[in-house]
Design an enzyme around this catalytic site. Structure first.
Site, PDB file in Angstrom:
ATOM      1  N   ILE A 218       0.868  -1.202   0.000  1.00 28.67           N
ATOM      2  CA  ILE A 218       0.000   0.000   0.000  1.00 28.67           C
ATOM      3  C   ILE A 218       0.897   1.243   0.000  1.00 28.67           C
ATOM      4  CG2 ILE A 218      -1.698   1.345   1.330  1.00 28.67           C
ATOM      5  CD1 ILE A 218      -2.554  -1.342   2.659  1.00 28.67           C
ATOM      6  N   HIS A 219       0.794   2.056  -1.033  1.00 25.95           N
ATOM      7  CA  HIS A 219       1.568   3.308  -0.994  1.00 25.95           C
ATOM      8  C   HIS A 219       0.924   4.453  -1.773  1.00 25.95           C
ATOM      9  CE1 HIS A 219       2.896   2.104  -5.046  1.00 25.95           C
ATOM     10  NE2 HIS A 219       3.209   3.370  -5.219  1.00 25.95           N
ATOM     11  N   ARG A 220      -0.170   4.184  -2.497  1.00 23.34           N
ATOM     12  CA  ARG A 220      -0.748   5.206  -3.374  1.00 23.34           C
ATOM     13  C   ARG A 220      -1.208   6.397  -2.541  1.00 23.34           C
ATOM     14  NH1 ARG A 220       0.906   5.154  -8.098  1.00 23.34           N
ATOM     15  NH2 ARG A 220       0.888   2.900  -8.033  1.00 23.34           N
ATOM     16  N   ARG A 255       6.395   6.034   2.599  1.00 22.78           N
ATOM     17  CA  ARG A 255       5.304   7.026   2.615  1.00 22.78           C
ATOM     18  C   ARG A 255       4.206   6.571   3.580  1.00 22.78           C
ATOM     19  NH1 ARG A 255       3.402  10.380  -1.587  1.00 22.78           N
ATOM     20  NH2 ARG A 255       1.526  11.316  -0.828  1.00 22.78           N
ATOM     21  N   ASP A 302      -2.005  -1.693  -4.220  1.00 19.60           N
ATOM     22  CA  ASP A 302      -2.353  -0.523  -5.015  1.00 19.60           C
ATOM     23  C   ASP A 302      -1.182  -0.135  -5.918  1.00 19.60           C
ATOM     24  OD1 ASP A 302      -0.522   0.631  -3.267  1.00 19.60           O
ATOM     25  OD2 ASP A 302      -1.967   1.962  -2.293  1.00 19.60           O
TER      26      ASP A 302
END
Ligand code: UD1
Ligand code: UDP
Length: 384
Positions: A218-220, A255, A302
């Protein structure tokens, strides 16, 4: 001898660049000289250096050390520094990958001083301009001279935007050439898969069972920055892990990691801490990532790159975004869009895990995209 400047900066670009550098070294070293410029967009060792160490990418000739920042400042700093390098190196072309701020900066810097832009991963569209990447892609494509699309969909998107399928050399920013050529990341996944089997121990180290865990990433920005979405994603993963007694492995992008404390509810953090099957780990190397992808039972992500790698290794994938650029994954049925919606994520997981007849045809080329791209660069880029 053709001189190219390759711009890399974010993790996926560093990995993608390995395919072209390998093709140049093995097949075209007497025809192409590559100067590598690292913008410094990603800089943690596990987001950058690790890939140079294990993927045999030549060390960058320049590191611009731009680091993190708001879009405007980060991109502007890169444009200025890339222009300086281009003025010194005077390459015959610049090679850009994907859709990050490093891609956009390279495109702006080179096109304004009349250096032909070669865009690898051209034509991909989410049709969602709230994504920074969508803006970067469109802008880069429209100042490019050679556009290499990994998919037929990408090629057709370019035609929809006014590019012509048949043009005659000499090619230029005003007379670009578009190709459907396969995916350099398919080249890399095939090439490094066997090396990963020999060189990694992550499956044993984390005590994972073959086909017994979910791999998640998950990083979007819309997922990390919007607390409702981030909570829904982590709660879905935790619930699935508990209800199905499945391990979850989540190599966490910096992030996301930086925003967990601020954006995740304390109760959820505590519930995840108590679930020994939920393994949140630091970003892993590409060889380790391949091992995780090959051994998991399902991927939830993502990430653009991880969606496709799931497909390469014949794993079903729940896409944690409202849409995808890789729509052939959806058409083929092995991936489902679940966005950050708890019900859709659980439903998609249950659907995919129960399916025994998923198919994984060769949609992304033959593993030789980088060789094709190099031979076209040699044929089509003029040495001035
Ligand atoms: C960028 C790309 C995205 C790509 C992703 C791949 C843009 C606009 N976005 O997103 O398309 O999918 O890379 O991973 O170019 N950080 C660190 N250490 C690092 C790098 C980043 O701590 O080495 C943290 C910083 O807090 C930074 C944040 O991550 O502010 C975001 O980094 P940035 O490169 O701006 O965007 P990504 O989310 O990584
Ligand atoms: N990747 C990796 N280590 C990780 C997570 C991802 O090596 O911990 C690799 C992954 O295999 C893929 C690429 O990084 O090749 C995808 O990068 P990312 O998800 O950061 O960006 P995106 O593809 O979404 O732009």
């Amino acid at each position: 001898m053709i001189k190219i400047v390759t711009i890399i900066g974010a993790r996926p670009q560093i990995i993608k660049a390995a395919a072209l550098s390998r093709a140049i070294k093995n097949n075209f070293s007497s025809q192409i000289t590559e100067i590598i410029v690292h913008t410094g967009q990603h800089y943690d060792d596990n987001m950058s250096q690790v890939f140079f160490d294990e993927l045999e990418i030549p060390l960058p000739n320049y590191n611009l050390n731009v680091g993190s920042g708001n879009h405007g400042k980060q991109t502007a700093t890169m444009i200025s520094a890339i222009e300086d390098v281009l003025l010194i190196e005077k390459p015959n072309a610049i090679v850009l990958y994907g859709d990050t701020n490093s891609t956009l900066a390279g495109a702006m810097a080179a096109s304004k001083i009349h250096i032909p832009v070669i865009h690898i991963e051209a034509g991909l569209r989410s049709f969602n301009k709230s994504m920074p990447e969508e803006i970067n892609r469109i802008m880069c494509d429209h100042v490019s001279t050679l556009l290499f699309s990994p998919t037929k969909t990408g090629f057709n998107n370019l035609i929809q935007e006014g590019f012509l399928s048949q043009t005659k050399a000499p090619y230029s920013i005003d007379n670009p050439k578009i190709y459907h050529c396969g995916d350099v990341m398919y080249d890399n996944s095939l090439f490094f898969s066997k090396i990963s089997d020999v060189k990694t121990s992550i499956i044993n180290d984390l005590k994972l069972k073959n086909n017994g865990f979910i791999l998640a990433t998950i990083h979007r920005n819309n997922n990390t920055d919007e607390p409702i979405r981030l909570n829904a994603l982590f709660k879905s993963l935790n619930d699935i892990s508990i209800n199905h007694q499945l391990q979850i492995v989540l190599p966490l992008h910096p992030r996301t990691s930086n925003l967990l404390d601020r954006n995740l509810s304390k109760d959820l953090v505590e519930a995840i801490r108590l679930n020994s099957n939920f393994k949140i780990i630091s970003p892993v190397s590409f060889l380790e990532m391949l091992a995780l992808e090959k051994n998991c039972c399902l991927v939830m992500t993502d990430s653009g790159g991880v969606q496709k790698e799931a497909f390469y290794f014949e794993k079903p994938c729940v896409i944690l975004r409202p849409e995808t650029e890789w729509i052939e994954l959806l058409e083929n049925g092995a991936a489902l869009i679940a966005d950050a919606d708890e019900n859709k994520i659980k439903f998609s997981f249950e659907q995919l895990i129960a399916k025994k007849d998923l198919s994984f045809p060769k949609l992304y080329g033959d593993g030789n995209a980088a060789v094709f791209i190099c031979s076209e660069i040699i044929s089509q880029i003029t040495i001035k």
